[in-house]
Scaffold this active site. Structure first.
Site, PDB file in Angstrom:
ATOM      1  N   GLY A  77       0.909  -1.311   0.068  1.00  0.00           N
ATOM      2  CA  GLY A  77       0.177  -0.105  -0.129  1.00  0.00           C
ATOM      3  C   GLY A  77       0.807   1.327   0.173  1.00  0.00           C
ATOM      4  O   GLY A  77       2.016   1.194  -0.476  1.00  0.00           O
ATOM      5  N   CYS A  81       2.971   5.489  -2.748  1.00  0.00           N
ATOM      6  CA  CYS A  81       3.926   5.436  -3.904  1.00  0.00           C
ATOM      7  C   CYS A  81       3.639   4.342  -4.965  1.00  0.00           C
ATOM      8  O   CYS A  81       3.068   4.647  -6.059  1.00  0.00           O
ATOM      9  CB  CYS A  81       5.320   5.555  -3.396  1.00  0.00           C
ATOM     10  SG  CYS A  81       5.953   7.049  -2.584  1.00  0.00           S
ATOM     11  N   LYS A  84       0.149   4.214  -6.792  1.00  0.00           N
ATOM     12  CA  LYS A  84      -0.060   5.268  -7.503  1.00  0.00           C
ATOM     13  C   LYS A  84       1.011   5.376  -8.732  1.00  0.00           C
ATOM     14  O   LYS A  84       0.506   5.635 -10.023  1.00  0.00           O
ATOM     15  CB  LYS A  84       0.018   6.536  -6.583  1.00  0.00           C
ATOM     16  CG  LYS A  84      -0.092   8.040  -7.375  1.00  0.00           C
ATOM     17  CD  LYS A  84       0.203   8.919  -6.621  1.00  0.00           C
ATOM     18  CE  LYS A  84       1.603   9.292  -5.810  1.00  0.00           C
ATOM     19  NZ  LYS A  84       2.697   9.450  -6.666  1.00  0.00           N
TER      20      LYS A  84
END
Length: 444
Positions: A263, A266, A269
């Site tokens: 998660g 960084c 995305k």
């Protein structure tokens, strides 16, 4: 050197505080007045080990200034760093409105030469857009001042960011301007004394380097989780496989730990943005697509084990959850596996007793007060009267619990371990029903 940093989030604060620690003077500019007021009053909006002490020290010594005045910021620093967010758009692309907004602001107020540095993680070609946005404002003002735009990505790990900045693996500078390179070499000289860590390249290669590094690390995690799932089906032990793999120096041990998915701000995305960038240029990035889909599936793996254990009958069950942040030593809940797990448990009618050493406040901000979520302030209060325990973040605090106390406080001795921090033979000897990742369940 005087440096202006637009954005007082994670990257901006760590960068500015570490530069100030080396004697530079830093002005932070942010549109969020509440955040600026908090920083001016000695507060800090994020948790990162060591950051608060350094921030207070350098503020007290006059090297850090916080303001909402963009004009003052542009006038202040020879180096203008853009460290604002690039949140994912609905199509997965990076939203550049804040980056380009800062670029326009710099162009609007710039009166003399500036080195404009993009610290935000941005798609390949963003530096060209930043240059165009500044040039457009200067042309409207009939101002001929020169400027350079540099890609200078950060490579900071949440939870170890201060050390990463102070002792970098590499310092990437993307520009074809010798003047800008010399300026940044001077700025980074204190971090580059032991041996030369500076890598100078063109701007587009620098931009892709950041995405490539994060995508590679995310790929290693998803690949290991894929192997863990195969191990469960075949009766192999993924931890033994991991050691066998990692002993090969071509592979190594870094980032090959199976778990409940990655998660944070960084990896999700950046993998999504790089996949979108590939689509834009007409390339089907099949591996990157799989990295993200495997990760989404892995985030549901612990819930699936819980659901199977209880034969789908979770209504009225209370599940103790140790860990909320996406990784230890941070309070960051962005894309955290804990969120997927909690939301699935709530859908099934279960109640969650949640504990995390740092992320309780952030969880409250996200979810507020709910009847099916109890915020606990010790690990022991979370397990009291719960039907089972789930470990989803590998905080050191959870590695050696009092197992006798666990058996006393839990309604039944059942543990779901999303990070493989406990030893199956020991769990069997202690009488626990124990589920982990990529290993056979323990049923005493």
């Amino acid at each position: 050197m005087k440096v202006t940093i637009f954005g007082s989030g994670y990257v901006g604060l760590v960068t500015g505080v570490c530069l100030a620690e080396m004697g530079n003077h830093i002005m932070f500019v942010d549109t969020d007045k509440r955040k600026i007021d908090l920083l001016n009053n000695g507060g800090i909006p994020i948790y990162e080990p060591g950051l608060e002490a350094l921030l207070r020290k350098n503020t007290a010594e006059g090297r850090l200034v916080f303001t909402t005045d963009a004009k003052a910021g542009v006038e202040y620093g020879l180096v203008q760093m853009i460290a604002v967010g690039t949140p994912p758009d609905e199509d997965g692309s990076a939203d550049l409105q804040y980056v380009l907004g800062v670029a326009s602001t710099i162009g609007q107020f710039m009166q003399e030469y500036r080195v404009v540095v993009t610290k935000s993680t941005v798609p390949v070609g963003t530096g060209d857009k930043v240059h165009a946005a500044i040039a457009k404002q200067l042309a409207q003002r009939k101002n001929n001042n020169g400027f350079d735009v540099v890609s200078n990505p950060e490579f900071l790990k949440e939870g170890a960011a201060i050390d990463d900045f102070m002792r970098p693996d590499r310092i990437v500078i993307g520009t074809d301007s010798k003047k800008a390179v010399d300026c940044l070499k001077s700025l980074y000289a204190p971090f580059n004394r032991n041996h030369d860590r500076i890598l100078v390249m063109d701007r587009r290669s620098s931009e892709l380097t950041k995405y490539a590094a994060n995508a590679m690390l995310a790929t290693k995690i998803s690949f290991m989780n894929e192997l863990a799932n195969i191990a469960e089906y075949t009766g192999a032990d993924i931890e033994k496989v991991r050691i066998g793999m990692g002993s090969d120096p071509r592979i190594g041990y870094h980032f090959i730990y199976p778990g409940a998915g990655y998660g944070g701000s960084c990896f999700p995305k950046d993998v999504s943005a790089l996949t979108h960038l590939a689509k834009q240029v007409g390339y089907d990035a099949e591996i990157l697509n799989s990295v993200e889909s495997v990760n989404q599936r892995q985030k549901q793996s612990i819930f699936n084990k819980i659901e199977r254990h209880y034969n789908g009958k979770l209504k009225g069950k209370t599940i103790a959850l140790w860990g909320l942040a996406f990784k230890p030593n941070t309070d960051d809940m962005r894309e955290a596996p804990s969120r997927v797990l909690m939301e699935k448990l709530w859908e099934a009618g279960a109640v969650v007793n949640a504990f995390d050493p740092k992320a309780i406040e952030e969880t409250q901000r996200i979810y507020g007060q709910r009847t099916d979520l109890k915020y606990c302030h010790t690990p022991e209060s979370a397990i009291d009267g719960a039907d089972a325990l789930v470990v989803i973040t590998e905080w050191n605090l959870f590695r050696s619990p009092d197992f006798d106390l666990l058996k006393t406080k839990l309604k039944a001795p059942v543990i779901f371990d999303g990070r493989n921090i406990y030893n199956p033979p020991m769990m069997k000897e202690l009488g626990f029903v124990y589920y982990s990742i990529g290993r056979d369940p323990v049923i005493p």
